[in-house]
Scaffold this motif. Structure first.
Motif, PDB file in Angstrom:
ATOM      1  N   ILE A 262       0.872  -1.178   0.000  1.00 49.65           N
ATOM      2  CA  ILE A 262       0.000   0.000   0.000  1.00 49.65           C
ATOM      3  C   ILE A 262       0.903   1.219   0.000  1.00 49.65           C
ATOM      4  N   ILE A 263       0.857   1.998  -1.065  1.00 51.78           N
ATOM      5  CA  ILE A 263       1.741   3.156  -1.191  1.00 51.78           C
ATOM      6  C   ILE A 263       0.922   4.404  -1.494  1.00 51.78           C
ATOM      7  N   GLY A 264       1.534   5.560  -1.274  1.00 50.80           N
ATOM      8  CA  GLY A 264       0.841   6.823  -1.459  1.00 50.80           C
ATOM      9  C   GLY A 264       0.841   7.290  -2.902  1.00 50.80           C
ATOM     10  N   ALA A 265      -0.124   8.146  -3.225  1.00 52.53           N
ATOM     11  CA  ALA A 265      -0.201   8.741  -4.554  1.00 52.53           C
ATOM     12  C   ALA A 265       0.776   9.913  -4.651  1.00 52.53           C
ATOM     13  N   ASP A 266       1.024  10.371  -5.881  1.00 48.87           N
ATOM     14  CA  ASP A 266       1.929  11.506  -6.081  1.00 48.87           C
ATOM     15  C   ASP A 266       1.317  12.801  -5.570  1.00 48.87           C
ATOM     16  N   GLN A 267       0.002  12.902  -5.665  1.00 48.23           N
ATOM     17  CA  GLN A 267      -0.680  14.117  -5.234  1.00 48.23           C
ATOM     18  C   GLN A 267      -2.119  13.788  -4.868  1.00 48.23           C
ATOM     19  N   MET A 268      -2.778  14.740  -4.211  1.00 49.81           N
ATOM     20  CA  MET A 268      -4.135  14.507  -3.725  1.00 49.81           C
ATOM     21  C   MET A 268      -5.115  14.220  -4.864  1.00 49.81           C
ATOM     22  N   HIS A 269      -5.002  14.955  -5.963  1.00 47.09           N
ATOM     23  CA  HIS A 269      -5.923  14.795  -7.084  1.00 47.09           C
ATOM     24  C   HIS A 269      -5.117  14.644  -8.365  1.00 47.09           C
ATOM     25  N   SER A 270      -5.490  13.676  -9.191  1.00 53.15           N
ATOM     26  CA  SER A 270      -4.796  13.460 -10.456  1.00 53.15           C
ATOM     27  C   SER A 270      -5.744  12.783 -11.431  1.00 53.15           C
ATOM     28  N   GLN A 271      -5.304  12.697 -12.658  1.00 56.11           N
ATOM     29  CA  GLN A 271      -6.069  12.017 -13.705  1.00 56.11           C
ATOM     30  C   GLN A 271      -5.584  10.585 -13.881  1.00 56.11           C
ATOM     31  N   GLY A 272      -4.843  10.093 -12.897  1.00 59.66           N
ATOM     32  CA  GLY A 272      -4.352   8.731 -12.977  1.00 59.66           C
ATOM     33  C   GLY A 272      -2.952   8.605 -13.542  1.00 59.66           C
ATOM     34  N   GLU A 273      -2.294   9.753 -13.824  1.00 59.24           N
ATOM     35  CA  GLU A 273      -0.940   9.687 -14.354  1.00 59.24           C
ATOM     36  C   GLU A 273       0.034   9.246 -13.273  1.00 59.24           C
ATOM     37  N   VAL A 274       1.102   8.594 -13.696  1.00 59.51           N
ATOM     38  CA  VAL A 274       2.181   8.200 -12.790  1.00 59.51           C
ATOM     39  C   VAL A 274       3.414   8.983 -13.207  1.00 59.51           C
ATOM     40  N   ASN A 275       3.920   9.818 -12.296  1.00 58.09           N
ATOM     41  CA  ASN A 275       5.020  10.715 -12.636  1.00 58.09           C
ATOM     42  C   ASN A 275       6.166  10.591 -11.645  1.00 58.09           C
ATOM     43  N   GLY A 276       7.282  11.221 -11.973  1.00 56.40           N
ATOM     44  CA  GLY A 276       8.405  11.363 -11.053  1.00 56.40           C
ATOM     45  C   GLY A 276       8.896  10.050 -10.488  1.00 56.40           C
ATOM     46  N   GLY A 277       9.125  10.069  -9.142  1.00 52.15           N
ATOM     47  CA  GLY A 277       9.640   8.889  -8.459  1.00 52.15           C
ATOM     48  C   GLY A 277       8.712   7.702  -8.561  1.00 52.15           C
ATOM     49  N   SER A 278       7.409   7.971  -8.610  1.00 51.14           N
ATOM     50  CA  SER A 278       6.448   6.876  -8.722  1.00 51.14           C
ATOM     51  C   SER A 278       6.604   6.149 -10.057  1.00 51.14           C
ATOM     52  N   ARG A 279       6.951   6.896 -11.088  1.00 47.27           N
ATOM     53  CA  ARG A 279       7.154   6.279 -12.400  1.00 47.27           C
ATOM     54  C   ARG A 279       8.331   5.306 -12.364  1.00 47.27           C
ATOM     55  N   SER A 280       9.446   5.749 -11.777  1.00 46.96           N
ATOM     56  CA  SER A 280      10.620   4.877 -11.670  1.00 46.96           C
ATOM     57  C   SER A 280      10.300   3.645 -10.830  1.00 46.96           C
ATOM     58  N   PHE A 281       9.575   3.863  -9.737  1.00 44.39           N
ATOM     59  CA  PHE A 281       9.198   2.764  -8.851  1.00 44.39           C
ATOM     60  C   PHE A 281       8.332   1.746  -9.585  1.00 44.39           C
ATOM     61  N   MET A 282       7.270   2.218 -10.252  1.00 49.24           N
ATOM     62  CA  MET A 282       6.346   1.320 -10.923  1.00 49.24           C
ATOM     63  C   MET A 282       7.024   0.595 -12.087  1.00 49.24           C
ATOM     64  N   GLU A 283       7.874   1.295 -12.826  1.00 46.79           N
ATOM     65  CA  GLU A 283       8.575   0.658 -13.939  1.00 46.79           C
ATOM     66  C   GLU A 283       9.471  -0.462 -13.433  1.00 46.79           C
ATOM     67  N   TYR A 284      10.158  -0.219 -12.318  1.00 47.32           N
ATOM     68  CA  TYR A 284      11.030  -1.240 -11.752  1.00 47.32           C
ATOM     69  C   TYR A 284      10.217  -2.456 -11.318  1.00 47.32           C
ATOM     70  N   VAL A 285       9.126  -2.213 -10.618  1.00 54.59           N
ATOM     71  CA  VAL A 285       8.302  -3.319 -10.121  1.00 54.59           C
ATOM     72  C   VAL A 285       7.747  -4.139 -11.285  1.00 54.59           C
ATOM     73  N   TYR A 286       7.231  -3.479 -12.312  1.00 57.39           N
ATOM     74  CA  TYR A 286       6.658  -4.208 -13.447  1.00 57.39           C
ATOM     75  C   TYR A 286       7.729  -4.930 -14.261  1.00 57.39           C
ATOM     76  N   ASP A 287       8.953  -4.406 -14.264  1.00 55.86           N
ATOM     77  CA  ASP A 287      10.048  -5.057 -14.988  1.00 55.86           C
ATOM     78  C   ASP A 287      10.565  -6.296 -14.267  1.00 55.86           C
ATOM     79  N   HIS A 288      10.460  -6.325 -12.931  1.00 52.94           N
ATOM     80  CA  HIS A 288      11.105  -7.375 -12.158  1.00 52.94           C
ATOM     81  C   HIS A 288      10.145  -8.351 -11.474  1.00 52.94           C
TER      82      HIS A 288
END
Length: 298
Positions: A262-288
């Motif tokens: 269970i991890i936090g979102a990048d910001q309180m409100h978004s359109q579902g985009e994954v940016n910044g550190g969250s992008r690197s995190f998610m890419e790593y998890v999906y790659d491995h």
């Protein structure tokens, strides 16, 4: 039949303890007072903040301010004690299966709690936010599914009050870390191996002498930036504590195991985009790892 009256300062009263008279003079009596408060919720009452204030004033009657008011620290302490009482009560409810009935009970218990209003410098520093009971039930269901998990190992590096272990702990071998010494001492009974330590610093396999790793890992870490950036494998800079602890929890798990993070979102409100550190995190998890699903919660 007659009514037996026992004075608090009598021998019988002292044997019963301060909590039996709704006096919170030590951790044990505070827990008893909180259990009494939460029992009202168990039988169907919905408590609000005024109820908590009144109960805290009674519990701390021997320790009130000079003007007779209850302090912010006492309100926070009683609020946290009631929170802990909700997990204890759920543990004792006889709920064993991780099913819709367990979820319904968790929702009833959680819905009866007053909205938490108080935070202390310590709770802010340690980023103490307990996992809501219903979320904990869903997370445990996702973790073990229909597995025959009795006796298998589950590791939780940020255990808190144990909200992510309420059901699985009754069958699995539990390994947990907690930064707060007081919380760790409170949860040790019935929760397997609980160590006091920093989830950011420790190697989980070494800490519990589990070189082959754990069958399952689950965590709801603090959603905050770390004091300094850290590297993890191919990720040069991890900024957030929840990302770093989640990665370490995955690393500690066996290759054929399962994790719920269970991890936090990048910001309180978004359109579902994954940016910044969250992008690197998610890419790593999906790659491995084989990711069965990612769910956004409001």
């Amino acid at each position: 039949e007659g009514i037996e009256v026992i004075a608090a300062n009598s021998k019988e009263g002292r044997e019963l303890g301060d909590g039996a008279f709704l006096y919170a003079n030590d951790p044990k009596s505070l827990a008893q007072c909180a259990d009494g408060f939460f029992n009202e919720i168990v039988i169907g009452k919905r408590m609000d903040w005024r109820d908590l204030e009144k109960s805290a004033k009674v519990a701390f009657a021997n320790h009130l301010d000079e003007d007779g008011s209850v302090s912010d620290w006492q309100l926070r302490t009683f609020q946290e004690a009631v929170e802990a009482a909700s997990f204890r009560s759920f543990d004792k409810s006889g709920t064993l299966k991780i099913d819709r009935m367990a979820l319904a009970r968790a929702e009833n218990y959680y819905g009866g709690l007053p909205v938490a209003k108080m935070r202390t410098a310590e709770s802010i520093a340690l980023q103490q936010y307990s996992t809501p009971l219903p979320m904990g039930v869903v997370a445990q269901r996702l973790l073990v599914g229909d597995d025959a998990y009795a006796g298998r190992s589950i590791m939780e590096p940020t255990v808190g009050h144990g909200g992510l272990l309420t059901l699985v702990r009754k069958h699995a071998s539990i390994f947990a870390l907690e930064l707060d010494k007081k919380r760790a001492e409170e949860i040790r009974e019935g929760h397997g191996q609980v160590l006091i330590g920093d989830a950011l610093e420790l190697n989980y396999r070494k800490a519990f002498n589990k070189p082959d790793g754990f069958d399952y890992t689950i965590t709801n870490p603090p959603f905050v930036a770390m004091e300094r950036d850290r590297s993890f494998d191919k990720i040069a800079r991890v900024k957030r504590a929840d990302h770093f602890i989640a990665l370490k929890a995955l690393e500690a798990r066996k290759s054929d195991g399962r994790s719920v993070l269970i991890i936090g979102a990048d910001q309180m409100h978004s359109q579902g985009e994954v940016n910044g550190g969250s992008r690197s995190f998610m890419e790593y998890v999906y790659d491995h790892y084989e990711v069965h699903g990612a769910v956004e919660l409001d």
